[in-house]
Write a protein that holds these residues in place. Structure first.
Motif, mmCIF file in Angstrom:
data_model
loop_
_atom_site.group_PDB
_atom_site.id
_atom_site.type_symbol
_atom_site.label_atom_id
_atom_site.label_comp_id
_atom_site.label_asym_id
_atom_site.label_seq_id
_atom_site.Cartn_x
_atom_site.Cartn_y
_atom_site.Cartn_z
ATOM 1 N N THR A 115 7.435 -1.599 -21.230
ATOM 2 C CA THR A 115 7.869 -2.465 -22.004
ATOM 3 C C THR A 115 6.538 -2.194 -23.278
ATOM 4 N N PRO A 116 6.444 -2.885 -24.280
ATOM 5 C CA PRO A 116 5.443 -2.319 -25.286
ATOM 6 C C PRO A 116 4.232 -2.430 -24.815
ATOM 7 N N HIS A 117 3.728 -3.296 -23.867
ATOM 8 C CA HIS A 117 2.545 -3.336 -23.528
ATOM 9 C C HIS A 117 2.145 -2.979 -22.020
ATOM 10 N N PHE A 118 3.254 -2.980 -21.157
ATOM 11 C CA PHE A 118 3.119 -2.633 -19.657
ATOM 12 C C PHE A 118 4.105 -1.488 -19.315
ATOM 13 N N VAL A 119 3.461 -0.944 -18.097
ATOM 14 C CA VAL A 119 4.424 0.226 -17.445
ATOM 15 C C VAL A 119 4.307 -0.204 -16.076
ATOM 16 N N LEU A 120 5.491 0.022 -15.199
ATOM 17 C CA LEU A 120 5.403 -0.091 -13.882
ATOM 18 C C LEU A 120 5.647 0.993 -13.186
ATOM 19 N N HIS A 121 4.787 1.356 -12.206
ATOM 20 C CA HIS A 121 4.710 2.567 -11.538
ATOM 21 C C HIS A 121 5.191 2.360 -10.342
ATOM 22 N N ARG A 122 5.740 3.150 -9.465
ATOM 23 C CA ARG A 122 6.319 3.192 -8.118
ATOM 24 C C ARG A 122 6.368 4.276 -7.168
ATOM 25 N N ALA A 123 5.799 4.352 -6.169
ATOM 26 C CA ALA A 123 5.847 5.431 -4.942
ATOM 27 C C ALA A 123 5.995 4.790 -3.850
ATOM 28 N N PRO A 124 7.076 5.913 -3.054
ATOM 29 C CA PRO A 124 7.556 5.193 -1.857
ATOM 30 C C PRO A 124 6.477 5.169 -0.728
ATOM 31 N N LEU A 125 6.661 4.422 0.042
ATOM 32 C CA LEU A 125 5.734 4.116 1.320
ATOM 33 C C LEU A 125 5.803 5.434 2.267
ATOM 34 N N HIS A 126 6.799 6.072 2.313
ATOM 35 C CA HIS A 126 7.241 6.990 3.555
ATOM 36 C C HIS A 126 7.694 8.281 2.716
ATOM 37 N N ALA A 127 6.644 9.035 2.147
ATOM 38 C CA ALA A 127 7.062 10.280 1.613
ATOM 39 C C ALA A 127 7.425 11.307 2.551
ATOM 40 N N SER A 128 8.163 12.484 1.979
ATOM 41 C CA SER A 128 8.678 13.333 2.626
ATOM 42 C C SER A 128 7.296 14.364 3.757
ATOM 43 N N ARG A 129 5.979 14.229 3.178
ATOM 44 C CA ARG A 129 4.923 14.584 3.814
ATOM 45 C C ARG A 129 4.193 13.134 4.042
ATOM 46 N N ALA A 130 4.902 12.376 5.176
ATOM 47 C CA ALA A 130 4.498 10.835 5.378
ATOM 48 C C ALA A 130 3.030 10.771 5.719
ATOM 49 N N GLU A 131 2.308 11.597 6.347
ATOM 50 C CA GLU A 131 0.934 11.426 6.870
ATOM 51 C C GLU A 131 0.143 10.706 5.861
ATOM 52 N N PRO A 132 -0.156 11.240 4.889
ATOM 53 C CA PRO A 132 -1.110 10.638 4.136
ATOM 54 C C PRO A 132 -0.480 9.266 3.384
ATOM 55 N N ALA A 133 0.594 9.078 2.962
ATOM 56 C CA ALA A 133 1.257 7.851 2.846
ATOM 57 C C ALA A 133 1.029 6.751 3.566
ATOM 58 N N GLN A 134 1.355 7.157 4.977
ATOM 59 C CA GLN A 134 1.297 6.009 6.211
ATOM 60 C C GLN A 134 -0.145 5.406 6.276
ATOM 61 N N THR A 135 -1.171 6.301 6.201
ATOM 62 C CA THR A 135 -2.295 5.844 6.231
ATOM 63 C C THR A 135 -2.986 4.928 5.089
ATOM 64 N N LEU A 136 -2.510 5.189 3.694
ATOM 65 C CA LEU A 136 -2.834 4.372 2.822
ATOM 66 C C LEU A 136 -2.114 2.963 2.825
ATOM 67 N N PHE A 137 -0.700 3.070 3.378
ATOM 68 C CA PHE A 137 0.157 1.686 3.310
ATOM 69 C C PHE A 137 0.602 1.692 4.733
ATOM 70 N N ALA A 138 -0.238 0.950 5.206
ATOM 71 C CA ALA A 138 -0.058 0.644 6.930
ATOM 72 C C ALA A 138 1.314 -0.237 7.207
ATOM 73 N N VAL A 139 1.415 -1.081 6.470
ATOM 74 C CA VAL A 139 2.591 -2.119 6.767
ATOM 75 C C VAL A 139 3.693 -1.689 5.480
ATOM 76 N N ASP A 140 5.070 -1.826 6.421
ATOM 77 C CA ASP A 140 6.263 -1.562 5.459
ATOM 78 C C ASP A 140 6.362 -2.967 4.780
ATOM 79 N N ASP A 141 6.242 -2.994 3.560
ATOM 80 C CA ASP A 141 6.138 -4.149 2.715
ATOM 81 C C ASP A 141 6.203 -3.811 1.250
ATOM 82 N N VAL A 142 6.208 -4.931 0.334
ATOM 83 C CA VAL A 142 6.171 -4.687 -1.220
ATOM 84 C C VAL A 142 4.658 -4.515 -1.287
#
Length: 137
Positions: A22-49
């Motif tokens: 929008t003119p003032h905001f931007v929404l970024h998104r990253a999947p919780l389980h990337a193809s190289r899932a190990e680092p992402a899983q440690t950052l986001f332990a719970v499968d949630d929003v």
């Protein structure tokens, strides 16, 4: 809904894709389980929003204004929680609100403007509704 808390979590999401603007905001998104899932899983332990808000001092000088905008982000995001994917999201303020129009740091006009724009942002990020199956006979 889980909140982002650590710098590595925010960095991981900001390295992801941009979902909406929008003119003032931007929404970024990253999947919780990337193809190289190990680092992402440690950052986001719970499968949630997951959600975080970034309001840089560059765009909102006063702490009371930054806190007001963050509160609006978290309040509006609860309305759209069911439509958000199980992923990590960051709402980032990308430009300041004009101080000529919003003189007070926490005016009702500023809150309404922020809320309206955040509703647009989350509505753009929501997936399009599926067409009804078997519409024609």
């Amino acid at each position: 809904m889980q909140r982002l808390k650590s710098r590595p979590q925010f960095q991981a999401v900001l390295a992801g894709s941009i979902l909406a603007r929008t003119p003032h905001f931007v929404l970024h998104r990253a999947p919780l389980h990337a193809s190289r899932a190990e680092p992402a899983q440690t950052l986001f332990a719970v499968d949630d929003v997951w959600l975080g808000a970034m309001v840089p001092k560059r765009w909102a000088r006063r702490a009371v204004t930054r806190n007001t905008i963050k509160r609006q982000v978290y309040t509006v995001s609860q309305e759209f929680e069911s439509s958000l994917a199980h992923a990590a999201h960051v709402v980032r303020l990308r430009s300041g609100f004009d101080r000529q129009h919003f003189v007070s740091a926490t005016s009702d006009a500023l809150k309404a403007a922020v809320r309206g724009e955040l509703q647009q942002l989350f509505a753009r990020a929501a997936p399009a509704p599926e067409p009804l199956a078997g519409g024609r006979s």
